[in-house]
Structure formats: C-alpha cells, structure tokens
Scaffold this motif. Structure first.
Motif, PDB file in Angstrom:
ATOM      1  N   GLY A   6      -8.496   0.690  -7.450  1.00  0.00           N
ATOM      2  CA  GLY A   6      -7.185   0.090  -7.267  1.00  0.00           C
ATOM      3  C   GLY A   6      -6.086   0.839  -7.970  1.00  0.00           C
ATOM      4  N   LYS A   7      -6.413   1.518  -9.028  1.00  0.00           N
ATOM      5  CA  LYS A   7      -5.408   2.299  -9.738  1.00  0.00           C
ATOM      6  C   LYS A   7      -5.867   3.743  -9.755  1.00  0.00           C
ATOM      7  N   VAL A   8      -5.040   4.591  -9.178  1.00  0.00           N
ATOM      8  CA  VAL A   8      -5.301   6.019  -9.228  1.00  0.00           C
ATOM      9  C   VAL A   8      -4.220   6.620 -10.111  1.00  0.00           C
ATOM     10  N   ASP A   9      -4.486   7.752 -10.700  1.00  0.00           N
ATOM     11  CA  ASP A   9      -3.561   8.307 -11.662  1.00  0.00           C
ATOM     12  C   ASP A   9      -3.470   9.812 -11.492  1.00  0.00           C
ATOM     13  N   ALA A  10      -2.262  10.337 -11.467  1.00  0.00           N
ATOM     14  CA  ALA A  10      -2.059  11.777 -11.322  1.00  0.00           C
ATOM     15  C   ALA A  10      -1.789  12.380 -12.686  1.00  0.00           C
ATOM     16  N   MET A  11      -2.775  13.078 -13.230  1.00  0.00           N
ATOM     17  CA  MET A  11      -2.583  13.692 -14.528  1.00  0.00           C
ATOM     18  C   MET A  11      -2.554  15.211 -14.413  1.00  0.00           C
ATOM     19  N   THR A  12      -3.297  15.762 -13.511  1.00  0.00           N
ATOM     20  CA  THR A  12      -3.289  17.198 -13.277  1.00  0.00           C
ATOM     21  C   THR A  12      -2.881  17.438 -11.832  1.00  0.00           C
ATOM     22  N   TYR A  52      -3.224  16.074  -6.014  1.00  0.00           N
ATOM     23  CA  TYR A  52      -3.599  16.343  -4.624  1.00  0.00           C
ATOM     24  C   TYR A  52      -4.683  15.369  -4.156  1.00  0.00           C
ATOM     25  N   ASN A  53      -5.650  15.060  -5.011  1.00  0.00           N
ATOM     26  CA  ASN A  53      -6.685  14.083  -4.653  1.00  0.00           C
ATOM     27  C   ASN A  53      -6.070  12.706  -4.408  1.00  0.00           C
ATOM     28  N   ASN A  54      -5.115  12.306  -5.259  1.00  0.00           N
ATOM     29  CA  ASN A  54      -4.438  11.022  -5.068  1.00  0.00           C
ATOM     30  C   ASN A  54      -3.713  10.991  -3.736  1.00  0.00           C
ATOM     31  N   LEU A  55      -3.024  12.086  -3.419  1.00  0.00           N
ATOM     32  CA  LEU A  55      -2.281  12.146  -2.171  1.00  0.00           C
ATOM     33  C   LEU A  55      -3.218  11.995  -0.975  1.00  0.00           C
ATOM     34  N   ILE A  56      -4.353  12.651  -1.039  1.00  0.00           N
ATOM     35  CA  ILE A  56      -5.354  12.530   0.026  1.00  0.00           C
ATOM     36  C   ILE A  56      -5.877  11.097   0.095  1.00  0.00           C
ATOM     37  N   ALA A  99      -5.550   8.729   3.284  1.00  0.00           N
ATOM     38  CA  ALA A  99      -6.776   8.212   3.910  1.00  0.00           C
ATOM     39  C   ALA A  99      -6.729   6.686   4.002  1.00  0.00           C
ATOM     40  N   ALA A 100      -6.252   6.029   2.954  1.00  0.00           N
ATOM     41  CA  ALA A 100      -6.155   4.568   2.979  1.00  0.00           C
ATOM     42  C   ALA A 100      -5.191   4.120   4.073  1.00  0.00           C
ATOM     43  N   SER A 101      -4.076   4.824   4.203  1.00  0.00           N
ATOM     44  CA  SER A 101      -3.104   4.497   5.246  1.00  0.00           C
ATOM     45  C   SER A 101      -3.701   4.706   6.639  1.00  0.00           C
ATOM     46  N   ASN A 102      -4.394   5.818   6.819  1.00  0.00           N
ATOM     47  CA  ASN A 102      -5.031   6.098   8.115  1.00  0.00           C
ATOM     48  C   ASN A 102      -6.080   5.052   8.459  1.00  0.00           C
ATOM     49  N   GLU A 103      -6.877   4.652   7.476  1.00  0.00           N
ATOM     50  CA  GLU A 103      -7.914   3.636   7.714  1.00  0.00           C
ATOM     51  C   GLU A 103      -7.293   2.289   8.057  1.00  0.00           C
ATOM     52  N   GLY A 104      -6.213   1.927   7.369  1.00  0.00           N
ATOM     53  CA  GLY A 104      -5.525   0.674   7.684  1.00  0.00           C
ATOM     54  C   GLY A 104      -5.002   0.669   9.102  1.00  0.00           C
ATOM     55  N   ASP A 105      -4.373   1.775   9.502  1.00  0.00           N
ATOM     56  CA  ASP A 105      -3.877   1.893  10.878  1.00  0.00           C
ATOM     57  C   ASP A 105      -5.021   1.839  11.887  1.00  0.00           C
ATOM     58  N   TYR A 106      -6.119   2.510  11.569  1.00  0.00           N
ATOM     59  CA  TYR A 106      -7.278   2.517  12.467  1.00  0.00           C
ATOM     60  C   TYR A 106      -7.831   1.100  12.641  1.00  0.00           C
ATOM     61  N   CYS A 107      -7.954   0.381  11.530  1.00  0.00           N
ATOM     62  CA  CYS A 107      -8.478  -0.990  11.609  1.00  0.00           C
ATOM     63  C   CYS A 107      -7.574  -1.864  12.477  1.00  0.00           C
ATOM     64  N   GLU A 108      -6.273  -1.738  12.279  1.00  0.00           N
ATOM     65  CA  GLU A 108      -5.326  -2.553  13.038  1.00  0.00           C
ATOM     66  C   GLU A 108      -5.289  -2.170  14.518  1.00  0.00           C
ATOM     67  N   ASN A 109      -5.179  -0.881  14.787  1.00  0.00           N
ATOM     68  CA  ASN A 109      -4.909  -0.434  16.158  1.00  0.00           C
ATOM     69  C   ASN A 109      -6.154  -0.216  17.011  1.00  0.00           C
ATOM     70  N   LYS A 110      -7.237   0.186  16.414  1.00  0.00           N
ATOM     71  CA  LYS A 110      -8.446   0.481  17.194  1.00  0.00           C
ATOM     72  C   LYS A 110      -9.483  -0.634  17.120  1.00  0.00           C
ATOM     73  N   LYS A 156       4.520   7.808  -6.660  1.00  0.00           N
ATOM     74  CA  LYS A 156       5.721   8.542  -7.061  1.00  0.00           C
ATOM     75  C   LYS A 156       5.389   9.608  -8.107  1.00  0.00           C
ATOM     76  N   ARG A 157       4.551   9.247  -9.071  1.00  0.00           N
ATOM     77  CA  ARG A 157       4.130  10.228 -10.077  1.00  0.00           C
ATOM     78  C   ARG A 157       3.331  11.354  -9.444  1.00  0.00           C
ATOM     79  N   THR A 158       2.502  11.007  -8.474  1.00  0.00           N
ATOM     80  CA  THR A 158       1.708  11.996  -7.751  1.00  0.00           C
ATOM     81  C   THR A 158       2.619  12.995  -7.042  1.00  0.00           C
ATOM     82  N   ILE A 159       3.594  12.483  -6.316  1.00  0.00           N
ATOM     83  CA  ILE A 159       4.517  13.352  -5.585  1.00  0.00           C
ATOM     84  C   ILE A 159       5.327  14.204  -6.555  1.00  0.00           C
ATOM     85  N   ASN A 160       5.784  13.612  -7.649  1.00  0.00           N
ATOM     86  CA  ASN A 160       6.535  14.391  -8.647  1.00  0.00           C
ATOM     87  C   ASN A 160       5.690  15.508  -9.240  1.00  0.00           C
TER      88      ASN A 160
END
Length: 97
Positions: free
Chosen positions: A19-25, A30-34, A38-49, A70-74
């Motif tokens: 539930g909590k991911v953290d961007a330290m390095t 990059y792992n957090n971004l993925i 992936a969570a967004s894609n899976e949510g869309d897949y569950c809803e739409n397919k 936001k920290r991840t993107i920064n």
C-alpha cells in the motif's frame, strides 16, 4: 474460482500489501512508476474487459499514495536533468512519451 477473479484478488492483495511505496533511489523511483502504471492498467482491465468494479478501490489507493507518486516523479525528473543533462521541457516530454 475463475482465473479472472484470482487476478483481481491478486491485484487487490498486492495493492494492500504494498500500500505504501517509496522512492528513495532512482531505481526505486522507476520501479514505483512501473508499479503505479501497472496498477492503473489492471484497474482499467478489470473495469473494461472483466466488468468487475475495481476503479473505486484503485482511485482510493492512488489518492492515498499521491505524495509517493509526486516524490517518484520528482526523483526521476532530477535524475534526467542532473545525470542525463535534459532540460525541464525535455524531461516533461520524456515522461509523457
């Protein structure tokens, strides 16, 4: 239990356990971004397919973890500007492509 239900349950368990991911390095960022994508894609897949209501739970999880995103993107932006020599506009283009 159908395979699709197992996938949805697996997604929700992963989101709950991590539930909590953290961007330290940079690598973790990059792992957090993925993970977020992936969570967004899976949510869309569950809803739409699969026609399984997953977006309310996904949106709640995204709101809870918005500071981490936001920290991840920064972190990634800083990496691209510092280590790769990209300008701020180039970084924005790189992130959306």
């Amino acid at each position: 239990m159908k395979l699709t239900h197992i996938s949805v349950i697996g997604l929700l368990m992963v989101a709950g356990l991590h539930g909590k991911v953290d961007a330290m390095t940079v690598n973790e960022a990059y792992n957090n971004l993925i993970f977020f994508q992936a969570a967004s894609n899976e949510g869309d897949y569950c809803e739409n397919k699969l026609n399984i209501q997953a977006l309310p739970a996904l949106k709640k999880w995204q709101r809870q973890n918005d500071p981490v995103l936001k920290r991840t993107i920064n972190t990634i932006e800083q990496h691209l500007m510092t280590d790769k020599g990209l300008s701020k506009p180039e970084v924005r283009l790189e992130l959306i492509s």
